[in-house]
Design a protein around this motif. Sequence first.
Motif, PDB file in Angstrom:
ATOM      1  N   SER A 183       0.842  -1.185   0.000  1.00 42.10           N
ATOM      2  CA  SER A 183       0.000   0.000   0.000  1.00 42.10           C
ATOM      3  C   SER A 183       0.880   1.237   0.000  1.00 42.10           C
ATOM      4  O   SER A 183       2.019   1.194   0.452  1.00 42.10           O
ATOM      5  N   ASN A 184       0.325   2.321  -0.491  1.00 38.81           N
ATOM      6  CA  ASN A 184       1.007   3.611  -0.401  1.00 38.81           C
ATOM      7  C   ASN A 184       0.823   4.221   0.983  1.00 38.81           C
ATOM      8  O   ASN A 184       1.463   5.212   1.295  1.00 38.81           O
ATOM      9  N   GLU A 185      -0.065   3.626   1.782  1.00 37.01           N
ATOM     10  CA  GLU A 185      -0.369   4.156   3.100  1.00 37.01           C
ATOM     11  C   GLU A 185       0.256   3.290   4.192  1.00 37.01           C
ATOM     12  O   GLU A 185      -0.050   2.109   4.309  1.00 37.01           O
ATOM     13  N   ARG A 186       1.117   3.904   4.981  1.00 31.79           N
ATOM     14  CA  ARG A 186       1.830   3.206   6.053  1.00 31.79           C
ATOM     15  C   ARG A 186       0.869   2.510   7.021  1.00 31.79           C
ATOM     16  O   ARG A 186       1.086   1.369   7.411  1.00 31.79           O
ATOM     17  N   GLN A 192       6.369 -10.718  18.963  1.00 29.32           N
ATOM     18  CA  GLN A 192       5.384  -9.782  19.494  1.00 29.32           C
ATOM     19  C   GLN A 192       4.465  -9.335  18.373  1.00 29.32           C
ATOM     20  O   GLN A 192       4.764  -9.521  17.200  1.00 29.32           O
ATOM     21  N   ILE A 193       3.356  -8.743  18.757  1.00 28.87           N
ATOM     22  CA  ILE A 193       2.366  -8.288  17.794  1.00 28.87           C
ATOM     23  C   ILE A 193       2.645  -6.831  17.464  1.00 28.87           C
ATOM     24  O   ILE A 193       2.526  -5.960  18.316  1.00 28.87           O
ATOM     25  N   GLY A 194       3.034  -6.602  16.215  1.00 29.63           N
ATOM     26  CA  GLY A 194       3.289  -5.247  15.756  1.00 29.63           C
ATOM     27  C   GLY A 194       4.471  -4.601  16.439  1.00 29.63           C
ATOM     28  O   GLY A 194       4.596  -4.643  17.643  1.00 29.63           O
ATOM     29  N   SER A 195       5.335  -4.047  15.681  1.00 28.76           N
ATOM     30  CA  SER A 195       6.466  -3.307  16.238  1.00 28.76           C
ATOM     31  C   SER A 195       7.287  -2.771  15.089  1.00 28.76           C
ATOM     32  O   SER A 195       7.075  -3.110  13.939  1.00 28.76           O
ATOM     33  N   GLY A 196       8.234  -1.975  15.433  1.00 24.71           N
ATOM     34  CA  GLY A 196       9.199  -1.526  14.446  1.00 24.71           C
ATOM     35  C   GLY A 196       8.687  -0.418  13.542  1.00 24.71           C
ATOM     36  O   GLY A 196       7.532  -0.387  13.180  1.00 24.71           O
ATOM     37  N   GLU A 197       9.573   0.446  13.245  1.00 22.89           N
ATOM     38  CA  GLU A 197       9.287   1.537  12.327  1.00 22.89           C
ATOM     39  C   GLU A 197       9.670   1.116  10.917  1.00 22.89           C
ATOM     40  O   GLU A 197      10.485   0.228  10.724  1.00 22.89           O
ATOM     41  N   MET A 198       9.069   1.770   9.962  1.00 25.71           N
ATOM     42  CA  MET A 198       9.424   1.549   8.566  1.00 25.71           C
ATOM     43  C   MET A 198      10.029   2.834   8.022  1.00 25.71           C
ATOM     44  O   MET A 198       9.653   3.926   8.424  1.00 25.71           O
ATOM     45  N   LYS A 199      10.955   2.684   7.103  1.00 22.72           N
ATOM     46  CA  LYS A 199      11.505   3.847   6.423  1.00 22.72           C
ATOM     47  C   LYS A 199      10.389   4.543   5.658  1.00 22.72           C
ATOM     48  O   LYS A 199       9.474   3.889   5.149  1.00 22.72           O
ATOM     49  N   GLU A 200      10.478   5.849   5.565  1.00 18.38           N
ATOM     50  CA  GLU A 200       9.533   6.613   4.747  1.00 18.38           C
ATOM     51  C   GLU A 200       9.626   6.109   3.320  1.00 18.38           C
ATOM     52  O   GLU A 200      10.716   5.893   2.791  1.00 18.38           O
ATOM     53  N   SER A 201       8.485   5.875   2.702  1.00 14.03           N
ATOM     54  CA  SER A 201       8.483   5.246   1.389  1.00 14.03           C
ATOM     55  C   SER A 201       7.224   5.619   0.618  1.00 14.03           C
ATOM     56  O   SER A 201       6.243   6.073   1.199  1.00 14.03           O
ATOM     57  N   ILE A 236       5.208  -2.558   2.297  1.00  9.78           N
ATOM     58  CA  ILE A 236       4.982  -3.966   1.954  1.00  9.78           C
ATOM     59  C   ILE A 236       4.759  -4.797   3.209  1.00  9.78           C
ATOM     60  O   ILE A 236       5.476  -4.646   4.195  1.00  9.78           O
ATOM     61  N   ILE A 237       3.785  -5.692   3.151  1.00 14.33           N
ATOM     62  CA  ILE A 237       3.610  -6.742   4.155  1.00 14.33           C
ATOM     63  C   ILE A 237       4.162  -8.010   3.520  1.00 14.33           C
ATOM     64  O   ILE A 237       3.911  -8.275   2.339  1.00 14.33           O
ATOM     65  N   TYR A 238       4.947  -8.785   4.284  1.00 16.98           N
ATOM     66  CA  TYR A 238       5.620  -9.939   3.678  1.00 16.98           C
ATOM     67  C   TYR A 238       5.697 -11.109   4.655  1.00 16.98           C
ATOM     68  O   TYR A 238       5.443 -10.977   5.849  1.00 16.98           O
ATOM     69  N   ILE A 239       6.078 -12.242   4.095  1.00 16.71           N
ATOM     70  CA  ILE A 239       6.364 -13.439   4.876  1.00 16.71           C
ATOM     71  C   ILE A 239       7.723 -13.968   4.436  1.00 16.71           C
ATOM     72  O   ILE A 239       8.061 -13.929   3.247  1.00 16.71           O
TER      73      ILE A 239
END
Length: 97
Positions: free
Chosen positions: A51-54, A78-87, A91-94
């Motif tokens: 998505s284009n939306e974080r 854990q459930i949810g964590s970490g920051e993502m670089k501005e983009s 992407i969600i991945y496995i």
Amino acid sequence: MATFTEIKNQVEEKIKNIKSFKIGKTGQQMKDRFDNKYKDEYSNYEELGWSNERNVIDNAEEFLIKEFINNMKCKNEQIGSGEMKESKKYIIYIVWN
């Protein structure tokens, strides 16, 4: 992007025949993320959606990890964590073995 439930169904199918997996999110190119973080532990990766939306990807990651965290093959701690670089593309991945 598919619905969260459609992605969950895709993951359920994939994990039937694998040893272990981890779900994550990134604002990087997927190959760069894999090479920098996972290549020594996992041998495969796949984009599950983008998505284009974080916040969409943050919510997708949280939903999927909640669904699978109790699966013995899931290596998320854990459930949810970490920051993502501005983009422009999140992407969600496995990753899996």
